[in-house]
Design a protein around this motif. Sequence first.
Motif, PDB file in Angstrom:
ATOM      1  N   VAL A  72     -14.329 -81.890 -45.677  1.00  0.00           N
ATOM      2  CA  VAL A  72     -14.911 -80.569 -45.881  1.00  0.00           C
ATOM      3  C   VAL A  72     -14.342 -80.019 -47.184  1.00  0.00           C
ATOM      4  O   VAL A  72     -13.124 -80.012 -47.372  1.00  0.00           O
ATOM      5  CB  VAL A  72     -14.588 -79.627 -44.700  1.00  0.00           C
ATOM      6  CG1 VAL A  72     -15.184 -78.250 -44.936  1.00  0.00           C
ATOM      7  CG2 VAL A  72     -15.090 -80.217 -43.393  1.00  0.00           C
ATOM      8  N   ASN A  96     -15.004 -77.103 -50.750  1.00  0.00           N
ATOM      9  CA  ASN A  96     -15.685 -76.061 -51.514  1.00  0.00           C
ATOM     10  C   ASN A  96     -15.945 -76.660 -52.885  1.00  0.00           C
ATOM     11  O   ASN A  96     -15.001 -77.028 -53.572  1.00  0.00           O
ATOM     12  CB  ASN A  96     -14.790 -74.840 -51.722  1.00  0.00           C
ATOM     13  CG  ASN A  96     -14.859 -73.873 -50.597  1.00  0.00           C
ATOM     14  OD1 ASN A  96     -14.135 -74.033 -49.648  1.00  0.00           O
ATOM     15  ND2 ASN A  96     -15.714 -72.897 -50.709  1.00  0.00           N
ATOM     16  N   GLU A  98     -19.289 -71.395 -55.361  1.00  0.00           N
ATOM     17  CA  GLU A  98     -18.792 -72.505 -54.557  1.00  0.00           C
ATOM     18  C   GLU A  98     -19.603 -72.635 -53.270  1.00  0.00           C
ATOM     19  O   GLU A  98     -19.955 -71.642 -52.645  1.00  0.00           O
ATOM     20  CB  GLU A  98     -17.311 -72.324 -54.256  1.00  0.00           C
ATOM     21  CG  GLU A  98     -16.457 -72.521 -55.487  1.00  0.00           C
ATOM     22  CD  GLU A  98     -14.993 -72.681 -55.173  1.00  0.00           C
ATOM     23  OE1 GLU A  98     -14.573 -72.432 -54.029  1.00  0.00           O
ATOM     24  OE2 GLU A  98     -14.263 -73.066 -56.091  1.00  0.00           O
ATOM     25  N   ASP A 143     -19.787 -74.706 -49.528  1.00  0.00           N
ATOM     26  CA  ASP A 143     -19.060 -75.507 -48.541  1.00  0.00           C
ATOM     27  C   ASP A 143     -19.922 -76.703 -48.155  1.00  0.00           C
ATOM     28  O   ASP A 143     -21.084 -76.546 -47.778  1.00  0.00           O
ATOM     29  CB  ASP A 143     -18.759 -74.686 -47.289  1.00  0.00           C
ATOM     30  CG  ASP A 143     -17.774 -73.564 -47.559  1.00  0.00           C
ATOM     31  OD1 ASP A 143     -16.878 -73.737 -48.394  1.00  0.00           O
ATOM     32  OD2 ASP A 143     -17.901 -72.511 -46.909  1.00  0.00           O
TER      33      ASP A 143
END
Length: 88
Positions: free
Chosen positions: A14, A16, A29, A31
């Motif tokens: 995971v 950004n 950004e 995710d």
Amino acid sequence: MAIRYPNGKWFGLVMNVPANKLGLSGTDEIDVVDLKVDSELNSILQVQPGFLPGYHMSKVHWISARLDEFNSVDELADLIEGSYNATV
């Protein structure tokens, strides 16, 4: 954040990432989660909304899913499980 097996090996990541580094416009950004998928499924997903080629990974075997495009982790559960099984 890495999604890991108990032994420390990871099967999901995971992150950004700035939109422009994902081939999108802007610098906000976003995710994403990188997951390993079969190459045939990868080519199908990459033309679907919410999916991009794997960021910083093999574009053939990894996919980036934009987390803002999904309402819950349940919508990605099969892909997460598939990544888990593919990296054992």
